[in-house]
Motif scaffolding. Structure first.
Motif, PDB file in Angstrom:
ATOM      1  N   GLY A 100       0.787  -1.228   0.000  1.00 59.57           N
ATOM      2  CA  GLY A 100       0.000   0.000   0.000  1.00 59.57           C
ATOM      3  C   GLY A 100       0.814   1.270   0.000  1.00 59.57           C
ATOM      4  O   GLY A 100       0.252   2.366  -0.052  1.00 59.57           O
ATOM      5  N   ALA A 101       2.154   1.149   0.062  1.00 64.48           N
ATOM      6  CA  ALA A 101       3.014   2.328   0.067  1.00 64.48           C
ATOM      7  C   ALA A 101       3.406   2.703  -1.359  1.00 64.48           C
ATOM      8  O   ALA A 101       3.258   1.923  -2.301  1.00 64.48           O
ATOM      9  CB  ALA A 101       4.264   2.068   0.898  1.00 64.48           C
ATOM     10  N   LEU A 102       3.911   3.914  -1.507  1.00 60.85           N
ATOM     11  CA  LEU A 102       4.390   4.407  -2.794  1.00 60.85           C
ATOM     12  C   LEU A 102       5.816   3.911  -3.001  1.00 60.85           C
ATOM     13  O   LEU A 102       6.701   4.186  -2.180  1.00 60.85           O
ATOM     14  CB  LEU A 102       4.344   5.934  -2.800  1.00 60.85           C
ATOM     15  CG  LEU A 102       4.675   6.652  -4.107  1.00 60.85           C
ATOM     16  CD1 LEU A 102       3.626   6.344  -5.167  1.00 60.85           C
ATOM     17  CD2 LEU A 102       4.764   8.161  -3.863  1.00 60.85           C
ATOM     18  N   ILE A 103       6.041   3.185  -4.075  1.00 64.92           N
ATOM     19  CA  ILE A 103       7.362   2.614  -4.357  1.00 64.92           C
ATOM     20  C   ILE A 103       7.908   3.249  -5.628  1.00 64.92           C
ATOM     21  O   ILE A 103       7.312   3.129  -6.705  1.00 64.92           O
ATOM     22  CB  ILE A 103       7.291   1.085  -4.560  1.00 64.92           C
ATOM     23  CG1 ILE A 103       6.560   0.403  -3.402  1.00 64.92           C
ATOM     24  CG2 ILE A 103       8.700   0.515  -4.740  1.00 64.92           C
ATOM     25  CD1 ILE A 103       7.230   0.523  -2.062  1.00 64.92           C
ATOM     26  N   GLY A 104       9.041   3.927  -5.501  1.00 66.14           N
ATOM     27  CA  GLY A 104       9.683   4.537  -6.656  1.00 66.14           C
ATOM     28  C   GLY A 104      11.097   4.037  -6.818  1.00 66.14           C
ATOM     29  O   GLY A 104      11.633   3.342  -5.942  1.00 66.14           O
ATOM     30  N   ALA A 105      11.710   4.379  -7.940  1.00 68.25           N
ATOM     31  CA  ALA A 105      13.083   3.947  -8.186  1.00 68.25           C
ATOM     32  C   ALA A 105      13.754   4.890  -9.168  1.00 68.25           C
ATOM     33  O   ALA A 105      13.088   5.584  -9.943  1.00 68.25           O
ATOM     34  CB  ALA A 105      13.106   2.517  -8.735  1.00 68.25           C
ATOM     35  N   SER A 106      15.081   4.905  -9.123  1.00 69.11           N
ATOM     36  CA  SER A 106      15.884   5.768  -9.992  1.00 69.11           C
ATOM     37  C   SER A 106      16.239   5.047 -11.281  1.00 69.11           C
ATOM     38  O   SER A 106      16.652   3.891 -11.265  1.00 69.11           O
ATOM     39  CB  SER A 106      17.183   6.170  -9.278  1.00 69.11           C
ATOM     40  OG  SER A 106      16.907   6.911  -8.112  1.00 69.11           O
ATOM     41  N   ALA A 107      16.093   5.748 -12.402  1.00 65.22           N
ATOM     42  CA  ALA A 107      16.458   5.190 -13.703  1.00 65.22           C
ATOM     43  C   ALA A 107      17.216   6.245 -14.502  1.00 65.22           C
ATOM     44  O   ALA A 107      17.037   7.446 -14.293  1.00 65.22           O
ATOM     45  CB  ALA A 107      15.215   4.745 -14.466  1.00 65.22           C
ATOM     46  N   HIS A 108      18.040   5.757 -15.419  1.00 69.61           N
ATOM     47  CA  HIS A 108      18.844   6.663 -16.235  1.00 69.61           C
ATOM     48  C   HIS A 108      18.723   6.336 -17.717  1.00 69.61           C
ATOM     49  O   HIS A 108      19.438   6.923 -18.535  1.00 69.61           O
ATOM     50  CB  HIS A 108      20.296   6.606 -15.780  1.00 69.61           C
ATOM     51  CG  HIS A 108      20.444   6.799 -14.299  1.00 69.61           C
ATOM     52  ND1 HIS A 108      20.265   8.013 -13.687  1.00 69.61           N
ATOM     53  CD2 HIS A 108      20.705   5.914 -13.301  1.00 69.61           C
ATOM     54  CE1 HIS A 108      20.419   7.882 -12.375  1.00 69.61           C
ATOM     55  NE2 HIS A 108      20.676   6.615 -12.122  1.00 69.61           N
ATOM     56  N   SER A 109      17.832   5.411 -18.035  1.00 63.52           N
ATOM     57  CA  SER A 109      17.610   5.040 -19.429  1.00 63.52           C
ATOM     58  C   SER A 109      16.209   4.459 -19.546  1.00 63.52           C
ATOM     59  O   SER A 109      15.572   4.103 -18.543  1.00 63.52           O
ATOM     60  CB  SER A 109      18.633   3.985 -19.881  1.00 63.52           C
ATOM     61  OG  SER A 109      18.410   2.765 -19.176  1.00 63.52           O
ATOM     62  N   ALA A 110      15.745   4.334 -20.775  1.00 61.73           N
ATOM     63  CA  ALA A 110      14.426   3.732 -21.002  1.00 61.73           C
ATOM     64  C   ALA A 110      14.410   2.282 -20.561  1.00 61.73           C
ATOM     65  O   ALA A 110      13.406   1.794 -20.020  1.00 61.73           O
ATOM     66  CB  ALA A 110      14.056   3.854 -22.476  1.00 61.73           C
ATOM     67  N   GLU A 111      15.521   1.593 -20.780  1.00 58.15           N
ATOM     68  CA  GLU A 111      15.581   0.175 -20.407  1.00 58.15           C
ATOM     69  C   GLU A 111      15.455   0.001 -18.895  1.00 58.15           C
ATOM     70  O   GLU A 111      14.693  -0.856 -18.411  1.00 58.15           O
ATOM     71  CB  GLU A 111      16.889  -0.451 -20.900  1.00 58.15           C
ATOM     72  CG  GLU A 111      17.001  -0.571 -22.414  1.00 58.15           C
ATOM     73  CD  GLU A 111      17.263   0.747 -23.120  1.00 58.15           C
ATOM     74  OE1 GLU A 111      17.022   0.812 -24.335  1.00 58.15           O
ATOM     75  OE2 GLU A 111      17.714   1.711 -22.457  1.00 58.15           O
ATOM     76  N   GLU A 112      16.207   0.814 -18.136  1.00 60.84           N
ATOM     77  CA  GLU A 112      16.103   0.743 -16.675  1.00 60.84           C
ATOM     78  C   GLU A 112      14.699   1.104 -16.208  1.00 60.84           C
ATOM     79  O   GLU A 112      14.131   0.433 -15.345  1.00 60.84           O
ATOM     80  CB  GLU A 112      17.105   1.702 -16.024  1.00 60.84           C
ATOM     81  CG  GLU A 112      18.500   1.167 -15.894  1.00 60.84           C
ATOM     82  CD  GLU A 112      19.390   2.081 -15.056  1.00 60.84           C
ATOM     83  OE1 GLU A 112      20.467   1.618 -14.665  1.00 60.84           O
ATOM     84  OE2 GLU A 112      19.003   3.243 -14.802  1.00 60.84           O
ATOM     85  N   ALA A 113      14.156   2.164 -16.779  1.00 53.72           N
ATOM     86  CA  ALA A 113      12.833   2.616 -16.375  1.00 53.72           C
ATOM     87  C   ALA A 113      11.784   1.535 -16.627  1.00 53.72           C
ATOM     88  O   ALA A 113      10.951   1.242 -15.762  1.00 53.72           O
ATOM     89  CB  ALA A 113      12.467   3.894 -17.114  1.00 53.72           C
ATOM     90  N   SER A 114      11.825   0.934 -17.789  1.00 58.37           N
ATOM     91  CA  SER A 114      10.853  -0.103 -18.126  1.00 58.37           C
ATOM     92  C   SER A 114      10.969  -1.303 -17.203  1.00 58.37           C
ATOM     93  O   SER A 114       9.957  -1.855 -16.752  1.00 58.37           O
ATOM     94  CB  SER A 114      11.039  -0.553 -19.581  1.00 58.37           C
ATOM     95  OG  SER A 114      10.722   0.490 -20.472  1.00 58.37           O
TER      96      SER A 114
END
Length: 206
Positions: A100-114
């Motif tokens: 139920g918490a907000l989970i985010g993450a750091s990305a530096h490219s489309a591949e990482e983000a996806s």
């Protein structure tokens, strides 16, 4: 999880801050921010958790979400609103500890983000969009064109990070970012409330 409204994430850095972080967070909330993340990774765990707990209480008073970078245990202990993971983090593992918490993450490219969004992250920050004083030499700036190319290739919310100011926040939104994240622009501000207000005006006008 829906992202906080307005879509502005203020990330802490006490080394750049011109006032104590609790005072700075309150100024940000007074300016209209409703999303603050504690990033102080080098603080001793007990000190970081105590500070997070105080910020969570403060956030509740303003109806704001307070998250923490990396420290899933601290997020659980302080009943924080979520956690922001590094690019190599596991959103699925975080979700098990923080349902139920907000989970985010750091990305530096489309591949990482996806990959991170597919693994269960609610959003990713993509950086650096612009040259940034907070993390000099962190890599070439993507620019708004690079940001737009990443947004086009991923299925999920992208938050623009790195060198974001009131002068360019609207261009990040125009490039497709669902929101923006700032650190130095607010941490170094003589008037952090006014800095937040200025960024929000540009986001809304865009």
């Amino acid at each position: 999880m829906r992202l906080p409204v307005p879509p502005l994430l203020v990330i802490s850095d006490r080394r750049q801050a011109r006032r104590p972080l609790e005072e700075l967070a309150e100024a940000a909330f007074a300016g209209g921010c409703r999303w603050f993340s504690l990033r102080e990774k080098d603080l001793p765990p007990a000190e970081r958790r105590a500070l997070l707990g105080a910020l969570v209480v403060l956030g509740h008073r303003w109806g704001a979400i307070v998250t923490v970078h990396n420290d899933i245990d601290a997020a659980a202990m302080a009943d924080a609103g979520g956690v922001h993971l590094p690019s190599g983090g596991s959103p699925a593992a975080a979700r098990l500890r923080l349902p139920g918490a907000l989970i985010g993450a750091s990305a530096h490219s489309a591949e990482e983000a996806s990959a991170l969004l597919s693994a269960g992250a609610d959003y990713v920050t993509v950086s650096p969009v612009f040259l940034t004083v907070s993390k000099p030499g962190y890599g070439p700036a993507l620019g708004t064109d690079g940001l737009a190319r990443i947004v086009e290739r991923v299925a999920g919310p992208v938050i623009a990070l790195g060198g974001v100011t009131a002068a360019n926040a609207a261009s990040c939104r125009a490039a497709g970012a669902q929101g923006v994240a700032v650190m130095g622009e607010v941490m170094r501000a003589a008037d952090p409330r006014a800095a937040v207000e200025a960024i929000l005006r540009e986001i809304r006008s865009g």
